[in-house]
Design a protein around this motif. Sequence first.
Motif, PDB file in Angstrom:
ATOM      1  N   TRP A  83       1.008  -1.557  -0.035  1.00  0.00           N
ATOM      2  CA  TRP A  83      -0.655  -0.176  -0.126  1.00  0.00           C
ATOM      3  C   TRP A  83       0.913   1.450  -0.303  1.00  0.00           C
ATOM      4  N   PRO A  84       2.424   1.026   0.559  1.00  0.00           N
ATOM      5  CA  PRO A  84       2.749   2.868   0.338  1.00  0.00           C
ATOM      6  C   PRO A  84       2.734   2.986  -1.388  1.00  0.00           C
ATOM      7  N   PHE A  85       3.541   1.811  -1.940  1.00  0.00           N
ATOM      8  CA  PHE A  85       3.500   1.660  -3.520  1.00  0.00           C
ATOM      9  C   PHE A  85       2.177   1.983  -3.993  1.00  0.00           C
ATOM     10  N   LEU A  86       1.102   2.500  -3.304  1.00  0.00           N
ATOM     11  CA  LEU A  86      -0.065   3.168  -4.261  1.00  0.00           C
ATOM     12  C   LEU A  86       0.153   4.676  -3.380  1.00  0.00           C
ATOM     13  N   LEU A  87       0.541   5.265  -2.626  1.00  0.00           N
ATOM     14  CA  LEU A  87       0.790   6.694  -2.299  1.00  0.00           C
ATOM     15  C   LEU A  87       1.920   7.131  -2.663  1.00  0.00           C
ATOM     16  N   GLN A  88       2.405   6.261  -3.066  1.00  0.00           N
ATOM     17  CA  GLN A  88       3.482   7.381  -4.391  1.00  0.00           C
ATOM     18  C   GLN A  88       3.948   6.581  -5.519  1.00  0.00           C
ATOM     19  N   ALA A  89       2.496   6.458  -6.007  1.00  0.00           N
ATOM     20  CA  ALA A  89       2.176   5.863  -7.456  1.00  0.00           C
ATOM     21  C   ALA A  89       3.241   6.770  -8.512  1.00  0.00           C
ATOM     22  N   ARG A  90       3.154   7.995  -8.664  1.00  0.00           N
ATOM     23  CA  ARG A  90       3.947   8.428  -9.566  1.00  0.00           C
ATOM     24  C   ARG A  90       6.012   8.417  -9.638  1.00  0.00           C
ATOM     25  N   ARG A  91       5.887   8.598  -7.918  1.00  0.00           N
ATOM     26  CA  ARG A  91       7.120   8.023  -8.031  1.00  0.00           C
ATOM     27  C   ARG A  91       8.315   7.091  -8.832  1.00  0.00           C
ATOM     28  N   TRP A  92       7.565   5.504  -8.303  1.00  0.00           N
ATOM     29  CA  TRP A  92       7.698   4.672  -9.097  1.00  0.00           C
ATOM     30  C   TRP A  92       6.310   4.127 -10.084  1.00  0.00           C
ATOM     31  N   SER A  93       6.024   5.658 -11.259  1.00  0.00           N
ATOM     32  CA  SER A  93       5.404   5.598 -12.237  1.00  0.00           C
ATOM     33  C   SER A  93       4.434   4.604 -12.694  1.00  0.00           C
ATOM     34  N   LEU A  94       3.880   4.146 -11.621  1.00  0.00           N
ATOM     35  CA  LEU A  94       2.800   3.226 -11.735  1.00  0.00           C
ATOM     36  C   LEU A  94       1.539   4.089 -12.523  1.00  0.00           C
ATOM     37  N   SER A  95       0.760   2.769 -13.753  1.00  0.00           N
ATOM     38  CA  SER A  95       0.009   3.474 -14.798  1.00  0.00           C
ATOM     39  C   SER A  95      -1.551   3.457 -13.520  1.00  0.00           C
ATOM     40  N   PRO A  96      -2.045   3.669 -13.654  1.00  0.00           N
ATOM     41  CA  PRO A  96      -3.852   4.084 -13.584  1.00  0.00           C
ATOM     42  C   PRO A  96      -4.225   2.689 -13.423  1.00  0.00           C
ATOM     43  N   LEU A  97      -4.094   1.796 -13.953  1.00  0.00           N
ATOM     44  CA  LEU A  97      -4.022   0.207 -14.771  1.00  0.00           C
ATOM     45  C   LEU A  97      -4.227  -0.086 -13.165  1.00  0.00           C
ATOM     46  N   ASN A  98      -2.046  -0.154 -12.301  1.00  0.00           N
ATOM     47  CA  ASN A  98      -1.637  -1.207 -12.122  1.00  0.00           C
ATOM     48  C   ASN A  98      -1.672  -0.668 -10.686  1.00  0.00           C
ATOM     49  N   ARG A  99      -2.360   0.554 -10.305  1.00  0.00           N
ATOM     50  CA  ARG A  99      -2.781   1.741  -9.323  1.00  0.00           C
ATOM     51  C   ARG A  99      -4.041   0.865  -9.024  1.00  0.00           C
ATOM     52  N   TRP A 100      -5.112   0.389  -9.586  1.00  0.00           N
ATOM     53  CA  TRP A 100      -6.108  -0.784  -9.661  1.00  0.00           C
ATOM     54  C   TRP A 100      -6.213  -1.872  -9.615  1.00  0.00           C
ATOM     55  N   LYS A 101      -4.987  -2.880  -9.960  1.00  0.00           N
ATOM     56  CA  LYS A 101      -5.054  -4.215  -9.572  1.00  0.00           C
ATOM     57  C   LYS A 101      -4.613  -4.094  -8.086  1.00  0.00           C
ATOM     58  N   LEU A 102      -3.722  -3.150  -8.032  1.00  0.00           N
ATOM     59  CA  LEU A 102      -2.580  -3.157  -5.990  1.00  0.00           C
ATOM     60  C   LEU A 102      -4.165  -2.822  -5.572  1.00  0.00           C
ATOM     61  N   LEU A 103      -5.442  -1.563  -5.803  1.00  0.00           N
ATOM     62  CA  LEU A 103      -6.351  -1.898  -4.584  1.00  0.00           C
ATOM     63  C   LEU A 103      -7.375  -2.593  -4.930  1.00  0.00           C
ATOM     64  N   ASP A 104      -7.338  -3.196  -5.646  1.00  0.00           N
ATOM     65  CA  ASP A 104      -8.194  -4.478  -6.058  1.00  0.00           C
ATOM     66  C   ASP A 104      -7.763  -5.440  -5.295  1.00  0.00           C
ATOM     67  N   ASN A 105      -6.771  -5.544  -4.984  1.00  0.00           N
ATOM     68  CA  ASN A 105      -5.906  -6.901  -4.370  1.00  0.00           C
ATOM     69  C   ASN A 105      -6.204  -6.496  -2.381  1.00  0.00           C
ATOM     70  N   LEU A 106      -6.014  -5.246  -2.526  1.00  0.00           N
ATOM     71  CA  LEU A 106      -6.246  -4.876  -0.814  1.00  0.00           C
ATOM     72  C   LEU A 106      -7.986  -4.799  -0.589  1.00  0.00           C
ATOM     73  N   ARG A 107      -8.817  -4.526  -1.639  1.00  0.00           N
ATOM     74  CA  ARG A 107     -10.192  -4.631  -1.515  1.00  0.00           C
ATOM     75  C   ARG A 107     -11.191  -5.850  -1.360  1.00  0.00           C
ATOM     76  N   ARG A 108     -10.025  -6.743  -1.883  1.00  0.00           N
ATOM     77  CA  ARG A 108     -10.824  -8.598  -2.315  1.00  0.00           C
ATOM     78  C   ARG A 108     -10.231  -9.161  -0.306  1.00  0.00           C
ATOM     79  N   SER A 109      -9.140  -8.341   0.014  1.00  0.00           N
ATOM     80  CA  SER A 109      -9.353  -8.649   1.169  1.00  0.00           C
ATOM     81  C   SER A 109     -10.033  -8.794   2.078  1.00  0.00           C
ATOM     82  N   LEU A 110     -10.478  -7.702   2.055  1.00  0.00           N
ATOM     83  CA  LEU A 110     -11.342  -7.196   3.012  1.00  0.00           C
ATOM     84  C   LEU A 110     -12.924  -7.997   3.229  1.00  0.00           C
ATOM     85  N   VAL A 111     -12.776  -8.407   1.771  1.00  0.00           N
ATOM     86  CA  VAL A 111     -14.357  -8.927   1.881  1.00  0.00           C
ATOM     87  C   VAL A 111     -15.355  -9.953   2.827  1.00  0.00           C
ATOM     88  N   ALA A 112     -14.372 -10.317   3.328  1.00  0.00           N
ATOM     89  CA  ALA A 112     -14.290 -11.363   3.981  1.00  0.00           C
ATOM     90  C   ALA A 112     -14.514 -10.669   5.497  1.00  0.00           C
TER      91      ALA A 112
END
Length: 509
Positions: free
Chosen positions: A366-395
């Motif tokens: 999740w720190p990489f999401l907060l520094q997405a520009r520094r790591w040159s993460l595209s919106p698609l890859n930000r969504w992938k990282l965020l989607d994994n966090l979302r999925r872990s909270l479903v249960a």
Amino acid sequence: MAAGDRGGARRWPASAIVGLALVTALLWLPVSEIVVAVVNRLIGESLRPTYMPRYLLPTGIPASARVVVAIPALLGSTGTIDRLVHRLHLHYLANPEPCAQFALLTDGVDADAADLPGDGALLAHAQNLVQALNHQHPAGAGSAPRFVLLHRARTYSRTQQQWIGWERKRGKLEQLVAQLATGASGAFIDLGELSQLAPQTRYVLTLDSDTQLPPGRLRSLVGVAEHPENQPRLDAAGQRVVQGYGILQPRVLAPLPTRATTSLWQWLFAGQQGLDPYSAMTSDVYQDFFSEGSFTGKGLLHVATVHAVLGGRLPTDQVLSHDLLEGALARCAVVSDVTVVESEPEHSDTAAARLHRWTRGDWQLWPFLLQARRWSLSPLNRWKLLDNLRRSLVAPASLLLVVLAMAGLGLGLSATLAVVVAAYAAAPLMGALAGWVPRRWALLGVRFVHEASVDLLRALAGGVWHLALLPQQALLLGDAVVRTVHRQAVSRWHLLEWTTAEAAQSTLA
């Protein structure tokens, strides 16, 4: 009259508003799982699978595209070593390419000391077995050995408070890629000829210890990588892939079921299996829609590109789940018609331990999401990282919804249970329903209806199974999330203390 009506209008108490907001927020998580499953299925059914251009390489992998097949593993016991060497041998027999090496990347098990009494015997056993393979399948005079053993000494990890192989699997692969890219050795123990890598190796195919590499798949992957349209191109800074791909991810399939090896849990969650699942191309939503897939740890790495983009870049002792992040930085493609085979865990407790480890790794990112520009993460890859966090909270969210429903808050209990089952059954259920539509109506018969019905019942049974074990899964995932966030906070504090102390000592010196 109107003013009186407005003055006497019913006002919701603050507690009711807070309760409604809480139920809505919790309900969003299982509902989002249903929506994502439906959207992915609709996209997959609407788009034709992407066929990546390739060279067929009819005479084999050329010397200019030399490749090493690497299995990262731990030397835990002689039985483990026997199985690893056997798997390495099978990879060669299925893909006997003259311009390919087959390597074991090994560490000792985690320990409280740099060396354990049995380390030498285990390493010697591995050396003898790998040397025997080289005698059985010689590479030819003047050539590097066909089978190699690359072993590392333990280093002390401050965050783990143990002696381990530096950065475990990620460290092994990073140091292998660095040695191939620069020629600098030293990361691996010198074992003479057994640690000699072939010069000018262009690719590394990394596989897990239980992954099967079917015949011809190595040549197929290299053929895809060698095509000019797929060759990676970096930006002006040389740290981001802007065209082509640095990693090629094959499709991972479960093996054909056999009653002797398939447990009930594997049958329930291994997915649909057919007579020949290895020949057909299937849709990967991210690859087909965005021309970029997700790396899951088994794939072909372009040595020069991966070294330029990832070499020494990720923070030490802070990234456990590295595959998705590496695929985002090096740009990964899913080659859906080239397959490797890997079984699901045989038992649910093994799968639960794996899920706990994966969830901890996801929340470390999740720190990489907060520094997405520094790591040159595209919106698609930000969504992938965020989607994994979302999925872990479903249960955890689903369990809280059930508890609130039993207390008379939010939805009714029946509706809540239906939403929870749908959240877990939506994806397999969509696949099972799609299986009821035959490609050719002439195939419709008793056997077709039987198999389609089994898939449908299996999808529903999976949702019920998740509901039955919802408290256990919620506690498991909640523990992974809380543990990771806490450890990151503590680790950052300790690292700050260590850095300050070391700086003070340097100043005094």
